[in-house]
Design a protein around this motif. Structure first.
Motif: not given
Length: 302
Positions: A62-72, A296-302
């Motif tokens: 459903n998405f390509s961003s590497p966010i699944e671990d945080k979602l779980i 497209f996916w990207t990560q917001k920088q600190f």
């Protein structure tokens, strides 16, 4: 779209009544056409649901961003802009029960009551800006809006996505290339008519395919990743090609499509229906039009 009457008061004496009525009628026609793209009909909602599952099948996610671990893990806050019937959010919120999900759309097509407790829908126009605080979401998402936003609106949406995403959070945009490789003359005529109708609302239907170039211009974002998946529409594309053909057919034979596209082409509604129901379907047996979907996916920088 502004109010033509108020905008034209200082010029009214110089405009013939007939010309004024033509301008007003054209605006009304474009507003009705926009309602078609933002349709709340049952058929439109069904197509939205089906299209969601086709995209998920193509990308195997459903998405390509590497966010699944945080979602779980839970505690993750997700925003979907232009959520429509809420299919993407309903799917995710049911799977990731310990995270929170928010959907925004200009029309309340989404379910009001029967939904997971971790999901909230908001009726609002994103092109007026988002009401959320800076750095509020871990994951922001927008998909399937290539026929809706103008280039200026896309710039606003992108900047708002970046603004409300937390540093370290992810931003993802999905869509498809709005032209086909290997299409026949009937399919090309119908689809070109659709793109032309969009251009009259200042919508660039080709923009989505290269939207990563605009995303890269935003501040505080990292590398922009791009993924593409394609399918063949029609029987030559296998099972998914037939499903996508049915989806395309349902879209082009909806009541509003018949009315608006036949008018745009300059033929009767009956001629248009015959072209889609007979010629178009027959043409797909002989051709292999390729439809490319992109994320497209990207990560917001600190």
């Amino acid at each position: 779209m502004g109010n033509i009457s108020s905008h034209s008061k200082h010029k009214r004496s110089a405009i013939k009544i007939q010309e004024f009525n033509q301008i007003e009628s054209e605006q009304e026609r474009q507003e009705k056409l926009l309602d078609f793209y933002l349709s709340t009909s049952i058929d439109s909602i069904d197509r939205t649901h089906m299209y969601h599952f086709i995209r998920a099948f193509l990308f195997q996610s459903n998405f390509s961003s590497p966010i699944e671990d945080k979602l779980i893990e839970g505690g993750c806050k997700v925003l979907d802009i232009g959520c429509g019937a809420g299919t993407w959010l309903l799917d995710l919120s049911s799977k990731y029960k310990y995270s929170s999900f928010f959907g925004i759309d200009i029309k309340s097509v989404f379910p009001q009551k029967i939904k997971p407790s971790n999901l909230e829908f908001i009726e609002a126009d994103v092109t007026n800006g988002l009401s959320f605080r800076d750095n509020e979401f871990d994951f922001t998402h927008v998909e399937n809006m290539s026929l809706i936003f103008t280039p200026d609106q896309w710039d606003l949406v992108l900047s708002e996505l970046v603004r409300v995403t937390k540093p370290g959070g992810y931003i993802e945009i999905g869509g498809r290339r709005n032209c086909y490789v290997g299409d026949g003359p009937i399919f090309r005529k119908i689809s070109d008519t659709l793109w032309t109708s969009c251009s009259k609302r200042n919508v660039d239907t080709n923009l989505i395919y290269n939207l990563d170039s605009r995303l890269k211009l935003q501040q505080n974002i990292g590398k922009v990743h791009r993924f593409e998946k394609d399918l063949i529409i029609g029987p030559n594309g296998g099972k998914i090609g037939i499903v996508y053909q049915d989806l395309t057919f349902a879209y082009y034979t909806s009541e509003m499509a018949i009315k608006s596209l036949s008018e745009e082409i300059g033929i009767s509604e009956e001629e248009y229906k015959n072209m889609v129901e007979k010629d178009f379907i027959e043409e797909l047996k002989q051709t292999s039009p390729e439809c490319v979907h992109v994320r497209f996916w990207t990560q917001k920088q600190f």
